[in-house]
Scaffold this motif. Structure first.
Motif, PDB file in Angstrom:
ATOM      1  N   GLN A   1      54.108 -16.619   1.738  1.00 46.21           N
ATOM      2  CA  GLN A   1      53.522 -17.962   1.777  1.00 46.21           C
ATOM      3  C   GLN A   1      53.993 -18.722   3.016  1.00 46.21           C
ATOM      4  OE1 GLN A   1      54.818 -19.473  -1.995  1.00 46.21           O
ATOM      5  NE2 GLN A   1      53.366 -18.224  -3.171  1.00 46.21           N
ATOM      6  N   LYS A   2      55.273 -18.582   3.351  1.00 42.31           N
ATOM      7  CA  LYS A   2      55.805 -19.252   4.533  1.00 42.31           C
ATOM      8  C   LYS A   2      55.175 -18.686   5.803  1.00 42.31           C
ATOM      9  CE  LYS A   2      60.143 -20.460   6.875  1.00 42.31           C
ATOM     10  NZ  LYS A   2      61.620 -20.381   6.844  1.00 42.31           N
ATOM     11  N   ALA A   3      55.049 -17.353   5.866  1.00 39.82           N
ATOM     12  CA  ALA A   3      54.441 -16.737   7.054  1.00 39.82           C
ATOM     13  C   ALA A   3      52.986 -17.170   7.227  1.00 39.82           C
ATOM     14  CB  ALA A   3      54.537 -15.218   6.944  1.00 39.82           C
ATOM     15  N   GLN A   4      52.280 -17.318   6.125  1.00 42.80           N
ATOM     16  CA  GLN A   4      50.885 -17.782   6.192  1.00 42.80           C
ATOM     17  C   GLN A   4      50.825 -19.246   6.623  1.00 42.80           C
ATOM     18  OE1 GLN A   4      47.823 -15.908   5.000  1.00 42.80           O
ATOM     19  NE2 GLN A   4      47.027 -17.523   6.307  1.00 42.80           N
ATOM     20  N   ARG A   5      51.699 -20.033   6.025  1.00 37.01           N
ATOM     21  CA  ARG A   5      51.685 -21.482   6.269  1.00 37.01           C
ATOM     22  C   ARG A   5      52.085 -21.814   7.701  1.00 37.01           C
ATOM     23  NH1 ARG A   5      54.902 -22.550   2.524  1.00 37.01           N
ATOM     24  NH2 ARG A   5      56.830 -22.798   3.737  1.00 37.01           N
ATOM     25  N   GLU A   6      53.098 -21.142   8.217  1.00 35.03           N
ATOM     26  CA  GLU A   6      53.653 -21.519   9.508  1.00 35.03           C
ATOM     27  C   GLU A   6      53.048 -20.727  10.678  1.00 35.03           C
ATOM     28  OE1 GLU A   6      57.898 -21.430   9.422  1.00 35.03           O
ATOM     29  OE2 GLU A   6      58.051 -22.884   7.773  1.00 35.03           O
ATOM     30  N   HIS A   7      52.537 -19.516  10.390  1.00 38.09           N
ATOM     31  CA  HIS A   7      52.070 -18.692  11.506  1.00 38.09           C
ATOM     32  C   HIS A   7      50.701 -18.057  11.253  1.00 38.09           C
ATOM     33  CE1 HIS A   7      55.988 -19.019  13.461  1.00 38.09           C
ATOM     34  NE2 HIS A   7      56.521 -18.832  12.260  1.00 38.09           N
ATOM     35  N   GLY A   8      50.119 -18.336  10.109  1.00 39.35           N
ATOM     36  CA  GLY A   8      48.810 -17.771   9.807  1.00 39.35           C
ATOM     37  C   GLY A   8      48.808 -16.267   9.610  1.00 39.35           C
ATOM     38  N   ILE A   9      49.968 -15.698   9.259  1.00 38.05           N
ATOM     39  CA  ILE A   9      50.072 -14.252   9.035  1.00 38.05           C
ATOM     40  C   ILE A   9      49.687 -13.956   7.590  1.00 38.05           C
ATOM     41  CG2 ILE A   9      51.607 -12.245   9.060  1.00 38.05           C
ATOM     42  CD1 ILE A   9      53.393 -13.838  11.042  1.00 38.05           C
ATOM     43  N   SER A  10      48.729 -13.094   7.402  1.00 37.95           N
ATOM     44  CA  SER A  10      48.243 -12.737   6.071  1.00 37.95           C
ATOM     45  C   SER A  10      48.980 -11.489   5.590  1.00 37.95           C
ATOM     46  CB  SER A  10      46.729 -12.477   6.122  1.00 37.95           C
ATOM     47  OG  SER A  10      46.269 -12.030   4.875  1.00 37.95           O
ATOM     48  N   THR A  11      49.826 -11.662   4.590  1.00 39.69           N
ATOM     49  CA  THR A  11      50.674 -10.563   4.106  1.00 39.69           C
ATOM     50  C   THR A  11      50.196 -10.089   2.741  1.00 39.69           C
ATOM     51  OG1 THR A  11      52.565 -11.519   5.266  1.00 39.69           O
ATOM     52  CG2 THR A  11      53.039  -9.858   3.568  1.00 39.69           C
ATOM     53  N   GLU A  12      49.957  -8.802   2.637  1.00 39.43           N
ATOM     54  CA  GLU A  12      49.601  -8.201   1.343  1.00 39.43           C
ATOM     55  C   GLU A  12      50.877  -7.741   0.654  1.00 39.43           C
ATOM     56  OE1 GLU A  12      45.839  -6.547   0.407  1.00 39.43           O
ATOM     57  OE2 GLU A  12      46.747  -4.531   0.399  1.00 39.43           O
ATOM     58  N   VAL A  13      51.156  -8.292  -0.522  1.00 44.68           N
ATOM     59  CA  VAL A  13      52.378  -7.960  -1.266  1.00 44.68           C
ATOM     60  C   VAL A  13      52.012  -7.021  -2.410  1.00 44.68           C
ATOM     61  CG1 VAL A  13      54.331  -8.836  -2.590  1.00 44.68           C
ATOM     62  CG2 VAL A  13      53.427 -10.170  -0.664  1.00 44.68           C
ATOM     63  N   ILE A  14      52.626  -5.854  -2.405  1.00 47.41           N
ATOM     64  CA  ILE A  14      52.390  -4.842  -3.442  1.00 47.41           C
ATOM     65  C   ILE A  14      53.616  -4.743  -4.334  1.00 47.41           C
ATOM     66  CG2 ILE A  14      51.967  -2.389  -3.886  1.00 47.41           C
ATOM     67  CD1 ILE A  14      50.501  -2.223  -1.257  1.00 47.41           C
ATOM     68  N   ASP A  15      53.425  -4.942  -5.609  1.00 49.90           N
ATOM     69  CA  ASP A  15      54.477  -4.749  -6.611  1.00 49.90           C
ATOM     70  C   ASP A  15      54.297  -3.346  -7.191  1.00 49.90           C
ATOM     71  OD1 ASP A  15      56.233  -4.750  -8.729  1.00 49.90           O
ATOM     72  OD2 ASP A  15      55.373  -6.515  -9.727  1.00 49.90           O
ATOM     73  N   LEU A  16      55.239  -2.460  -6.933  1.00 49.33           N
ATOM     74  CA  LEU A  16      55.094  -1.070  -7.371  1.00 49.33           C
ATOM     75  C   LEU A  16      55.074  -0.926  -8.888  1.00 49.33           C
ATOM     76  CD1 LEU A  16      57.385   0.805  -4.823  1.00 49.33           C
ATOM     77  CD2 LEU A  16      54.892   0.819  -4.936  1.00 49.33           C
ATOM     78  N   ARG A  17      55.843  -1.715  -9.586  1.00 49.01           N
ATOM     79  CA  ARG A  17      55.951  -1.713 -11.049  1.00 49.01           C
ATOM     80  C   ARG A  17      56.646  -0.461 -11.599  1.00 49.01           C
ATOM     81  NH1 ARG A  17      50.408  -4.185 -13.551  1.00 49.01           N
ATOM     82  NH2 ARG A  17      49.482  -2.229 -12.834  1.00 49.01           N
ATOM     83  N   THR A  18      56.238   0.726 -11.177  1.00 51.99           N
ATOM     84  CA  THR A  18      56.973   1.942 -11.537  1.00 51.99           C
ATOM     85  C   THR A  18      57.398   2.659 -10.269  1.00 51.99           C
ATOM     86  OG1 THR A  18      54.986   3.327 -11.692  1.00 51.99           O
ATOM     87  CG2 THR A  18      55.680   2.195 -13.690  1.00 51.99           C
ATOM     88  N   LEU A  19      58.622   3.157 -10.292  1.00 55.06           N
ATOM     89  CA  LEU A  19      59.217   3.791  -9.108  1.00 55.06           C
ATOM     90  C   LEU A  19      59.101   5.306  -9.145  1.00 55.06           C
ATOM     91  CD1 LEU A  19      62.441   1.605  -8.728  1.00 55.06           C
ATOM     92  CD2 LEU A  19      60.079   1.126  -8.023  1.00 55.06           C
ATOM     93  N   ASN A  20      59.001   5.869 -10.312  1.00 55.44           N
ATOM     94  CA  ASN A  20      58.727   7.302 -10.461  1.00 55.44           C
ATOM     95  C   ASN A  20      57.903   7.500 -11.724  1.00 55.44           C
ATOM     96  OD1 ASN A  20      58.674  10.059 -10.231  1.00 55.44           O
ATOM     97  ND2 ASN A  20      60.708  10.361 -11.085  1.00 55.44           N
ATOM     98  N   PRO A  21      56.596   7.675 -11.550  1.00 54.36           N
ATOM     99  CA  PRO A  21      55.857   7.872 -10.298  1.00 54.36           C
ATOM    100  C   PRO A  21      55.571   6.534  -9.601  1.00 54.36           C
ATOM    101  CG  PRO A  21      54.341   7.902 -12.127  1.00 54.36           C
ATOM    102  CD  PRO A  21      55.716   7.774 -12.726  1.00 54.36           C
ATOM    103  N   TYR A  22      55.311   6.605  -8.300  1.00 51.97           N
ATOM    104  CA  TYR A  22      54.909   5.397  -7.590  1.00 51.97           C
ATOM    105  C   TYR A  22      53.488   5.575  -7.060  1.00 51.97           C
ATOM    106  CZ  TYR A  22      55.974   7.744  -3.105  1.00 51.97           C
ATOM    107  OH  TYR A  22      55.992   8.598  -2.030  1.00 51.97           O
ATOM    108  N   ASP A  23      52.850   4.476  -6.748  1.00 51.26           N
ATOM    109  CA  ASP A  23      51.428   4.475  -6.393  1.00 51.26           C
ATOM    110  C   ASP A  23      51.269   4.649  -4.883  1.00 51.26           C
ATOM    111  OD1 ASP A  23      48.720   4.094  -6.162  1.00 51.26           O
ATOM    112  OD2 ASP A  23      48.663   2.314  -7.458  1.00 51.26           O
ATOM    113  N   TRP A  24      51.300   5.900  -4.428  1.00 49.77           N
ATOM    114  CA  TRP A  24      51.154   6.173  -3.008  1.00 49.77           C
ATOM    115  C   TRP A  24      49.775   5.759  -2.508  1.00 49.77           C
ATOM    116  CZ3 TRP A  24      53.098   6.546   1.477  1.00 49.77           C
ATOM    117  CH2 TRP A  24      52.410   7.171   2.519  1.00 49.77           C
ATOM    118  N   GLU A  25      48.769   5.942  -3.320  1.00 48.63           N
ATOM    119  CA  GLU A  25      47.406   5.611  -2.891  1.00 48.63           C
ATOM    120  C   GLU A  25      47.274   4.130  -2.564  1.00 48.63           C
ATOM    121  OE1 GLU A  25      48.148   7.521  -5.494  1.00 48.63           O
ATOM    122  OE2 GLU A  25      47.560   9.431  -4.554  1.00 48.63           O
TER     123      GLU A  25
END
Length: 726
Positions: free
Chosen positions: A621-645
């Motif tokens: 949110q800070k990067a978007q607000r201050e520099h207009g950088i659009s960041t996609e945040v991925i929450d893996l939720r499970t680590l084994n297996p993880y969502d490589w796709e």
């Protein structure tokens, strides 16, 4: 408490209680046949090892009389057996064949114990209720205790055995008898392990029908018994455990041993408590073919021990008492010799395992938790948003109500172990140090929600026994920082049981673990992370939710799936405002291995999980607000297996990736993802892969230090900016 004491000078057992048992001549002949067969299988294996047709050999020579007596006093396919590697004669007398034992030595595909995955003498046979054995000494003791507890539970709750409503394999019909006994054996050296004492503790407290057998040949490889055991005698050390039948017997005498085992088994079947049989045996061969006992045992010692070899002793008795003459003994031995020879030849012709079978049974093939379709939260009149702690409690309650085979135990998880205080209303009840199991014992009873001793190996080891026997234990390790005493059970037993038994046994245990820092004062021993240690362990699923709704859906999947699951719950997130959600209903479930995009973006991908997720959102949110950088945040939720796709799709879109986690940076979970991104997505990258993690140190008590050690939103923000500017 009953006791049988060995007269070491006379070599006889004096009986103080028990039904008495005469051994008829036919039984003595049967005992000799099994003993001789066991020795001949050992000898044939030794020959095959020297011919390089098998690759390891450890014998049960000298233990045969004790073990055949134990087998004949029990019921294969009715009782349960947790043997150790000297127990060849026990398994043969229970119904294992010489050919089955040779198949294991060769590592054949048809090996019923493991399909070529285990060393020989690591016994397993589902038909006979011989549970898959590992090389880890003493871990089987706690599992045997859990198996006995599960058998008792089914006898008290027959509806659980008949009407288990779970989907995983163990929730099919379970046979129970009400008086089954669980056999577990070990060598005298293994009694030095703490898990041995933990198992005695629980078996004694709960008066469980566990028959402990110590096969004392006086040597743990080269270490003599007096070095392992104070006073050189384990019977003297365990003598004050209550509720036990104790016996110390000359294990080279099959008649005395049989008498003792009849009494011990009768004690256990009657519900009087556990039994402890200490058999003094000999080891006429070296520890294994990799060992030479002449390096540490004198010639006179070896010669004296050879005089106690149970095989020639029983042969002489048969001759002396006129039960068999020399011709009859020779005829019996020739028959066994030929049976063993032909069994070895058939085994040598048996096909070897296919290379394609290697990955089979690492995880369940009956219910794949990655193949589920994520359900939608139920529409309810109750829209009140609840914390992660609340929804975990709700899910546990739902699953206890849904299925009678679910049990919950661990340190402090009960409301109150002294039920009279709870029932009288004198106390409110505890329900866990974080209150996540509050009210569950009060609602479902002490058979289903109960406290364990303060011993993490005890918790996990018993849970494995419960699950192997057909139940669904959901256990709690109070703090991740104290999970290490259970590491033996987690790494060498829980994760491996299905694979090492070639899919014939499994332990779908859920281990809930409070983890993580950001606690303001948690310090070294209440703030650790270390999830990469467990994601490095095949056979166990690792789950790490960041919010209430995910915690509820993932925990439900964990409980209903057929795999062991480590379910990490971040302590800081238990009651955070971030991530609260309404109760999603009794069937809301989230598949494993499916990440969630919690913030879409186009410039930078940020991959994370757990308590770093809300911090990543702040940074984005800070990067978007201050520099207009659009960041996609991925929450893996499970680590084994993880969502490589999901990761790959996002990186192809943004061409820049930050991988962040709370654990130390070096050798942390993010290193594997970073390596894979570099390996498989190099052509899609416009900047180096960036990682953010904690300092390579421990978490300090002082909040200023803790803040500097753990990754903060500002650290993530700077990483986003750096990559966007690259």
């Amino acid at each position: 408490m009953a006791r049988v004491v060995l007269d070491l000078e006379r070599g006889e057992a004096s009986k103080s209680s028990g039904p008495g048992a005469a051994v008829d001549p036919e039984l003595l002949i049967q005992i000799y046949r099994f003993m001789y067969m066991s020795r001949k299988v050992d000898d044939r294996e030794i020959m095959l090892k020297r011919q390089q047709k098998i690759f390891f050999q450890v014998s049960g020579a000298g233990h045969e009389a004790l073990l055949v007596a134990a087998a004949l006093a029990m019921k294969p396919g009715y009782d349960w057996f947790y043997p150790y590697y000297r127990d060849r004669a026990l398994c043969l007398a229970l119904g294992n064949t010489p050919e089955e034992q040779f198949l294991q030595g060769i590592g054949a595909a048809a090996d019923i114990a493991s399909g070529g995955r285990q060393m020989p003498s690591h016994w397993s046979n589902p038909r006979l209720h011989i549970v898959s054995q590992s090389s880890s000494t003493t871990t089987q003791c706690l599992q045997a205790v859990g198996c006995a507890e599960a058998g008792r539970y089914f006898s008290r709750h027959p509806e659980a055995a008949e009407e288990g409503s779970g989907d995983y394999r163990q929730f099919k019909h379970v046979e129970f008898h009400g008086d089954e006994v669980v056999y577990v054996s070990l060598g005298e050296g293994a009694t030095s392990q703490g898990e041995f004492w933990e198992s005695l503790n629980t078996a004694s407290n709960a008066k469980l029908p566990v028959l402990f057998v110590v096969e004392d040949n006086e040597y743990a490889i080269s270490v003599p018994v007096e070095v392992n055991t104070p006073g050189g005698n384990i019977s003297r050390l365990v003598a004050n455990f209550p509720n036990f039948y104790f016996a110390e017997v000359d294990g080279t005498d099959p008649v005395a041993s049989y008498q003792v085992f009849l009494e011990a088994v009768a004690w256990c079947r009657s519900g009087s408590g556990p039994a402890f049989v200490h058999g003094h045996v000999v080891r006429p061969y070296s520890h294994s073919l990799s060992d030479d006992d002449r390096l540490y045992r004198s010639a006179s010692e070896l010669e004296a021990e050879s005089l106690r070899d149970p095989l020639p002793k029983l042969q002489m008795r048969l001759l002396r008492e006129g039960i068999l003459d020399a011709e009859a003994i020779n005829r019996l031995e020739r028959q066994v010799d030929e049976e063993v020879r032909l069994a070895a030849e058939r085994a040598l012709r048996s096909p070897l395992p296919e290379i394609s079978s290697i990955k089979k049974h690492v995880y369940s093939e009956d219910l794949d938790p990655t193949a589920l379709i994520e359900s939608k939260p139920a529409v309810s009149a109750d829209h009140q948003e609840r914390t992660m702690a609340d929804l975990i409690n709700c899910c546990l309650s739902d699953e206890l109500r849904r299925d009678p085979r679910v049990v919950i135990f661990g340190e402090d998880v009960a409301d109150c172990s002294r039920e009279e205080n709870l029932e009288s209303g004198k106390v409110k009840g505890k329900g866990g140090v974080f209150k996540l199991t509050a009210g569950l014992q009060a609602e479902f009873g002490s058979d289903r929600v109960f406290n364990s001793p303060l011993a993490e190996a005890n918790i996990v080891g018993r849970a494995i026994g419960y699950a192997t026997r057909g139940m669904k234990p959901v256990v709690e390790i109070q703090f991740f920082d104290y999970i290490w005493p259970a590491m033996h059970q987690l790494r060498n037993e829980l994760s491996l049981l299905r694979w090492r038994s070639n899919g014939t046994y499994a332990a779908p245990v859920v281990v809930r673990v409070a983890i993580g820092g950001y606690l303001t004062g948690g310090s070294i021993y209440h703030s650790q992370s270390g999830e990469s240690i467990f994601t490095h362990t095949p056979g166990v699923r690792v789950v790490y939710p960041s919010n209430a709704l995910d915690a509820s859906g993932l925990l439900r999947t964990a409980i209903r799936c057929d795999d062991p699951v480590l379910f990490f719950e971040h302590k800081r997130l238990y009651r955070e405002t971030y991530g609260r959600a309404a109760y999603p209903g009794t069937d809301y479930a989230i598949p494993f291995g499916k990440a969630k995009i919690v913030r879409p973006g186009s410039d930078v991908t940020l991959v994370t999980y757990g308590a770093v997720v809300p911090r990543a959102l702040q940074a984005a949110q800070k990067a978007q607000r201050e520099h207009g950088i659009s960041t996609e945040v991925i929450d893996l939720r499970t680590l084994n297996p993880y969502d490589w796709e999901a990761i790959a799709e996002s990186v192809r879109k943004t061409s820049r990736v930050v991988i962040a986690h709370e654990d130390m940076l070096s050798w942390g979970y993010g290193a594997e993802i970073a390596a894979r991104v570099a390996d498989e997505l190099f052509d899609d990258l416009d900047a180096p892969v960036k990682r953010v993690g904690a300092m390579d140190t421990f978490v300090a008590y002082q909040p200023i230090l803790e803040d500097a050690i753990l990754p903060q939103p500002e650290d993530l923000y700077l990483a986003i900016r750096a990559l966007a500017a690259y």
